[in-house]
Design a protein around this motif. Structure first.
Motif, PDB file in Angstrom:
ATOM      1  N   UNK A   1       0.856  -1.177   0.000  1.00 31.96           N
ATOM      2  CA  UNK A   1       0.000   0.000   0.000  1.00 31.96           C
ATOM      3  C   UNK A   1       0.901   1.239   0.000  1.00 31.96           C
ATOM      4  N   UNK A   2       0.557   2.192  -0.845  1.00 34.81           N
ATOM      5  CA  UNK A   2       1.346   3.423  -0.937  1.00 34.81           C
ATOM      6  C   UNK A   2       0.417   4.611  -0.707  1.00 34.81           C
ATOM      7  N   UNK A   3       0.620   5.294   0.411  1.00 33.91           N
ATOM      8  CA  UNK A   3      -0.142   6.490   0.718  1.00 33.91           C
ATOM      9  C   UNK A   3       0.692   7.707   0.373  1.00 33.91           C
ATOM     10  N   UNK A   4       0.034   8.845   0.212  1.00 34.96           N
ATOM     11  CA  UNK A   4       0.714  10.075  -0.191  1.00 34.96           C
ATOM     12  C   UNK A   4       1.839  10.384   0.779  1.00 34.96           C
ATOM     13  N   UNK A   5       3.053  10.552   0.227  1.00 32.73           N
ATOM     14  CA  UNK A   5       4.185  10.908   1.068  1.00 32.73           C
ATOM     15  C   UNK A   5       4.753   9.765   1.872  1.00 32.73           C
ATOM     16  N   UNK A   6       4.207   8.576   1.695  1.00 28.60           N
ATOM     17  CA  UNK A   6       4.691   7.410   2.427  1.00 28.60           C
ATOM     18  C   UNK A   6       5.360   6.449   1.468  1.00 28.60           C
ATOM     19  N   UNK A   7       6.231   5.648   1.990  1.00 24.94           N
ATOM     20  CA  UNK A   7       6.835   4.603   1.182  1.00 24.94           C
ATOM     21  C   UNK A   7       5.849   3.477   0.970  1.00 24.94           C
ATOM     22  N   UNK A   8       6.321   2.432   0.359  1.00 26.11           N
ATOM     23  CA  UNK A   8       5.481   1.260   0.155  1.00 26.11           C
ATOM     24  C   UNK A   8       5.371   0.487   1.467  1.00 26.11           C
ATOM     25  N   UNK A   9       4.145   0.273   1.893  1.00 26.17           N
ATOM     26  CA  UNK A   9       3.885  -0.459   3.126  1.00 26.17           C
ATOM     27  C   UNK A   9       3.574  -1.903   2.755  1.00 26.17           C
ATOM     28  N   UNK A  10       4.379  -2.836   3.238  1.00 28.04           N
ATOM     29  CA  UNK A  10       4.175  -4.253   2.948  1.00 28.04           C
ATOM     30  C   UNK A  10       2.880  -4.731   3.590  1.00 28.04           C
ATOM     31  N   UNK A  11       2.063  -5.421   2.805  1.00 29.00           N
ATOM     32  CA  UNK A  11       0.806  -5.952   3.334  1.00 29.00           C
ATOM     33  C   UNK A  11       0.874  -7.463   3.515  1.00 29.00           C
ATOM     34  N   UNK A  12       1.196  -8.186   2.428  1.00 35.27           N
ATOM     35  CA  UNK A  12       1.177  -9.639   2.486  1.00 35.27           C
ATOM     36  C   UNK A  12       2.007 -10.207   1.349  1.00 35.27           C
ATOM     37  N   UNK A  13       2.478 -11.427   1.557  1.00 36.77           N
ATOM     38  CA  UNK A  13       3.318 -12.111   0.592  1.00 36.77           C
ATOM     39  C   UNK A  13       2.773 -13.515   0.375  1.00 36.77           C
ATOM     40  N   UNK A  14       2.735 -13.944  -0.879  1.00 35.14           N
ATOM     41  CA  UNK A  14       2.316 -15.299  -1.222  1.00 35.14           C
ATOM     42  C   UNK A  14       3.495 -16.058  -1.829  1.00 35.14           C
TER      43      UNK A  14
END
Lengths: 110, 116
Positions: free
Chosen positions: B36-49
């Motif tokens: 997930x990428x919010x404004x001004x934020x880096x990529x936030x890891x959610x889940x991995x398969x």
């Protein structure tokens, strides 16, 4: 404190300038260091990839990793307007979880 | 060849509604990631398969978020009872799994979710 710190900018430079982008990190377990480039409304694409410490050069781009200082850099020589994008540093200890910096927005003016 | 595709490219929904985001990875890639990428934020890891299994779901922000992957290919991220703070760009990436090395992640263009 975030695991990876990156100045969000924006950074504005004239065409032909040398650009220096940097990240610091706190997790000494990181072994893989990457730089991604992201154009507006696109997904990130891998630009540079370094394992452990040292330098890596690819055309106009040079990536440096200093594990003793927990500091990585990306240098862009002879910057072009097409280099205008957001640059994200990313790090991984060797597992599946990659930690990204917030990204630095770069503008190269013609 | 075809890259990672995501659909829809944009989604506007009302607070409280459920949404489904789809990711089609590169054929043959065994690993699939959601960020997930919010404004001004880096990529936030959610889940991995890894294949169809998700070894680590700890990045999912709340129990309103779930994801599945079928046939080792397509993945769906579902957000139930959406909230305004869920507004962000949801990115999917896929890679080969390499022993002793890190496989390059190839990203899709993302789904821009807006919760009104």
């Amino acid at each position: 404190q975030k695991e990876v710190e990156q100045d969000p900018g924006p950074l504005s430079v004239p065409e032909g300038a040398i650009v220096s982008l940097n990240c610091t990190y706190s997790n000494s377990a990181f072994q893989y260091f990457m730089w991604y480039r992201q154009y507006s409304r696109k997904g990130p694409e891998l630009l540079m990839y370094t394992y452990s410490s040292g330098n890596k050069e690819d055309g106009r781009f040079t990536a440096q990793v200093d594990k003793s200082s927990k500091y990585i850099s990306l240098f862009i020589r002879d910057s072009q307007p097409s280099d205008s994008a957001t640059y994200l540093c990313a790090m991984n200890p060797g597992g599946f979880k990659t930690i990204f910096g917030a990204g630095t927005r770069l503008f190269v003016k013609a | 060849g075809a890259g990672v595709s995501q659909s829809p490219s944009n989604k506007v929904t009302e607070k409280g509604k459920d949404v489904e985001l789809r990711c089609d990875p590169i054929s043959g890639h065994t690993a699939l990631y959601w960020y997930r990428q919010s404004l001004g934020q880096g990529l936030e890891f959610l889940i991995y398969f890894q294949g169809n299994s998700a070894p680590d779901k700890s990045g999912l922000p709340s129990d309103r978020f779930s994801a599945e992957r079928t046939g080792g290919s397509v993945s769906t991220l579902t957000i139930q009872r959406t909230q305004q703070e869920d507004s962000a760009v949801y990115l999917c990436a896929s890679s080969f799994l390499l022993a002793g090395a890190l496989g390059e992640q190839f990203f899709g263009p993302g789904t821009r979710l807006t919760v009104l």
